[in-house]
Design a protein around this motif. Structure first.
Motif, PDB file in Angstrom:
ATOM      1  N   MET A   1       0.835  -1.176   0.000  1.00  0.00           N
ATOM      2  CA  MET A   1       0.000   0.000   0.000  1.00  0.00           C
ATOM      3  C   MET A   1       0.879   1.239   0.000  1.00  0.00           C
ATOM      4  O   MET A   1       1.898   1.274   0.680  1.00  0.00           O
ATOM      5  N   ARG A   2       0.470   2.269  -0.737  1.00  0.00           N
ATOM      6  CA  ARG A   2       1.231   3.521  -0.810  1.00  0.00           C
ATOM      7  C   ARG A   2       1.256   4.211   0.549  1.00  0.00           C
ATOM      8  O   ARG A   2       0.258   4.218   1.268  1.00  0.00           O
ATOM      9  N   VAL A   3       2.396   4.802   0.881  1.00  0.00           N
ATOM     10  CA  VAL A   3       2.540   5.435   2.190  1.00  0.00           C
ATOM     11  C   VAL A   3       1.637   6.663   2.308  1.00  0.00           C
ATOM     12  O   VAL A   3       1.051   6.895   3.371  1.00  0.00           O
ATOM     13  N   ASP A   4       1.483   7.446   1.247  1.00  0.00           N
ATOM     14  CA  ASP A   4       0.624   8.634   1.347  1.00  0.00           C
ATOM     15  C   ASP A   4      -0.835   8.233   1.553  1.00  0.00           C
ATOM     16  O   ASP A   4      -1.558   8.846   2.331  1.00  0.00           O
ATOM     17  N   SER A   5      -1.256   7.183   0.895  1.00  0.00           N
ATOM     18  CA  SER A   5      -2.624   6.687   1.048  1.00  0.00           C
ATOM     19  C   SER A   5      -2.843   6.135   2.454  1.00  0.00           C
ATOM     20  O   SER A   5      -3.900   6.366   3.060  1.00  0.00           O
ATOM     21  N   TRP A   6      -1.868   5.444   3.002  1.00  0.00           N
ATOM     22  CA  TRP A   6      -2.008   4.888   4.347  1.00  0.00           C
ATOM     23  C   TRP A   6      -2.068   5.997   5.395  1.00  0.00           C
ATOM     24  O   TRP A   6      -2.899   5.951   6.306  1.00  0.00           O
ATOM     25  N   ILE A   7      -1.198   7.016   5.246  1.00  0.00           N
ATOM     26  CA  ILE A   7      -1.184   8.139   6.194  1.00  0.00           C
ATOM     27  C   ILE A   7      -2.550   8.828   6.211  1.00  0.00           C
ATOM     28  O   ILE A   7      -3.065   9.185   7.269  1.00  0.00           O
ATOM     29  N   TRP A   8      -3.139   8.990   5.045  1.00  0.00           N
ATOM     30  CA  TRP A   8      -4.461   9.618   4.952  1.00  0.00           C
ATOM     31  C   TRP A   8      -5.546   8.682   5.501  1.00  0.00           C
ATOM     32  O   TRP A   8      -6.448   9.126   6.212  1.00  0.00           O
ATOM     33  N   SER A  17      -3.849  14.664  -0.529  1.00  0.00           N
ATOM     34  CA  SER A  17      -2.902  15.573  -1.174  1.00  0.00           C
ATOM     35  C   SER A  17      -1.944  16.180  -0.149  1.00  0.00           C
ATOM     36  O   SER A  17      -0.774  16.423  -0.459  1.00  0.00           O
ATOM     37  N   MET A  18      -2.413  16.403   1.078  1.00  0.00           N
ATOM     38  CA  MET A  18      -1.499  16.884   2.127  1.00  0.00           C
ATOM     39  C   MET A  18      -0.456  15.822   2.463  1.00  0.00           C
ATOM     40  O   MET A  18       0.713  16.139   2.711  1.00  0.00           O
ATOM     41  N   ALA A  19      -0.867  14.569   2.450  1.00  0.00           N
ATOM     42  CA  ALA A  19       0.064  13.472   2.718  1.00  0.00           C
ATOM     43  C   ALA A  19       1.097  13.369   1.601  1.00  0.00           C
ATOM     44  O   ALA A  19       2.292  13.186   1.862  1.00  0.00           O
ATOM     45  N   ALA A  20       0.654  13.501   0.349  1.00  0.00           N
ATOM     46  CA  ALA A  20       1.576  13.439  -0.783  1.00  0.00           C
ATOM     47  C   ALA A  20       2.538  14.618  -0.761  1.00  0.00           C
ATOM     48  O   ALA A  20       3.731  14.466  -1.053  1.00  0.00           O
ATOM     49  N   THR A  21       2.048  15.801  -0.398  1.00  0.00           N
ATOM     50  CA  THR A  21       2.900  16.986  -0.301  1.00  0.00           C
ATOM     51  C   THR A  21       3.945  16.809   0.793  1.00  0.00           C
ATOM     52  O   THR A  21       5.096  17.210   0.634  1.00  0.00           O
ATOM     53  N   ALA A  22       3.549  16.213   1.908  1.00  0.00           N
ATOM     54  CA  ALA A  22       4.498  15.948   3.000  1.00  0.00           C
ATOM     55  C   ALA A  22       5.592  14.990   2.530  1.00  0.00           C
ATOM     56  O   ALA A  22       6.768  15.169   2.861  1.00  0.00           O
ATOM     57  N   CYS A  23       5.217  13.992   1.734  1.00  0.00           N
ATOM     58  CA  CYS A  23       6.220  13.054   1.198  1.00  0.00           C
ATOM     59  C   CYS A  23       7.171  13.778   0.252  1.00  0.00           C
ATOM     60  O   CYS A  23       8.384  13.570   0.316  1.00  0.00           O
ATOM     61  N   ARG A  24       6.617  14.606  -0.621  1.00  0.00           N
ATOM     62  CA  ARG A  24       7.453  15.358  -1.568  1.00  0.00           C
ATOM     63  C   ARG A  24       8.410  16.303  -0.850  1.00  0.00           C
ATOM     64  O   ARG A  24       9.532  16.512  -1.283  1.00  0.00           O
ATOM     65  N   GLY A  25       7.964  16.871   0.267  1.00  0.00           N
ATOM     66  CA  GLY A  25       8.784  17.811   1.021  1.00  0.00           C
ATOM     67  C   GLY A  25       9.790  17.152   1.938  1.00  0.00           C
ATOM     68  O   GLY A  25      10.541  17.838   2.626  1.00  0.00           O
ATOM     69  N   VAL A  35      11.039   8.961   2.009  1.00  0.00           N
ATOM     70  CA  VAL A  35      10.362   8.173   0.984  1.00  0.00           C
ATOM     71  C   VAL A  35       9.483   9.054   0.114  1.00  0.00           C
ATOM     72  O   VAL A  35       9.069  10.136   0.522  1.00  0.00           O
ATOM     73  N   LYS A  36       9.233   8.549  -1.098  1.00  0.00           N
ATOM     74  CA  LYS A  36       8.293   9.203  -1.990  1.00  0.00           C
ATOM     75  C   LYS A  36       6.886   8.717  -1.651  1.00  0.00           C
ATOM     76  O   LYS A  36       6.705   7.749  -0.924  1.00  0.00           O
ATOM     77  N   ALA A  37       5.888   9.384  -2.224  1.00  0.00           N
ATOM     78  CA  ALA A  37       4.494   9.068  -1.916  1.00  0.00           C
ATOM     79  C   ALA A  37       4.115   7.644  -2.329  1.00  0.00           C
ATOM     80  O   ALA A  37       3.265   7.023  -1.701  1.00  0.00           O
ATOM     81  N   ALA A  38       4.741   7.105  -3.355  1.00  0.00           N
ATOM     82  CA  ALA A  38       4.375   5.782  -3.865  1.00  0.00           C
ATOM     83  C   ALA A  38       5.095   4.642  -3.145  1.00  0.00           C
ATOM     84  O   ALA A  38       4.897   3.479  -3.488  1.00  0.00           O
TER      85      ALA A  38
END
Length: 118
Positions: A1-8, A17-25, A35-38
């Motif tokens: 499972m993607r980390v950004d999806s799990w965090i959300w 999108s906030m989770a993905a932005t946190a990963c990108r940052g 880690v990246k969002a995926a």
């Protein structure tokens, strides 16, 4: 499972999108690595998330594919986060009394200086 999806899904962030932005940052680390969002998160991984001026340290205990309620989300991870600082210790920078009116030019300059500008 993607980390950004799990965090959300477990309600550590308000939106995906906030989770993905946190990963990108670079604010999300899994087992000590940025880690990246995926990135595929697994059961037993330690996820560190810096969000809203606080660091959350959680260990994944269960993967969920959809956003779940707060009671179910609490069962999906073990929270090892340090306790938040007491409200008294948090300095109220630039706090004005209610009804004090509009700040003068001098007041605005002082507030700006306290916030770190110029």
């Amino acid at each position: 499972m993607r980390v950004d999806s799990w965090i959300w899904s477990v309600r550590l962030t308000k939106t995906r999108s906030m989770a993905a932005t946190a990963c990108r940052g670079g604010h999300v680390r899994v087992n000590g690595e940025r880690v990246k969002a995926a990135y595929a998160v697994r059961t037993g991984d330690e996820v560190r998330l810096r969000h809203a001026g606080r660091e959350r340290v959680v260990v994944v205990s269960r993967l969920v594919s959809k956003r779940v309620g707060a009671a179910v989300a609490a069962e999906c991870f073990v929270d090892n986060s340090p306790p938040p600082p007491p409200r008294e210790e948090i300095a109220a920078v630039g706090h004005r009394d209610r009804g004090a009116g509009r700040p003068t030019k001098r007041d605005r300059r002082e507030l700006e200086q306290l916030r770190g500008g110029r």
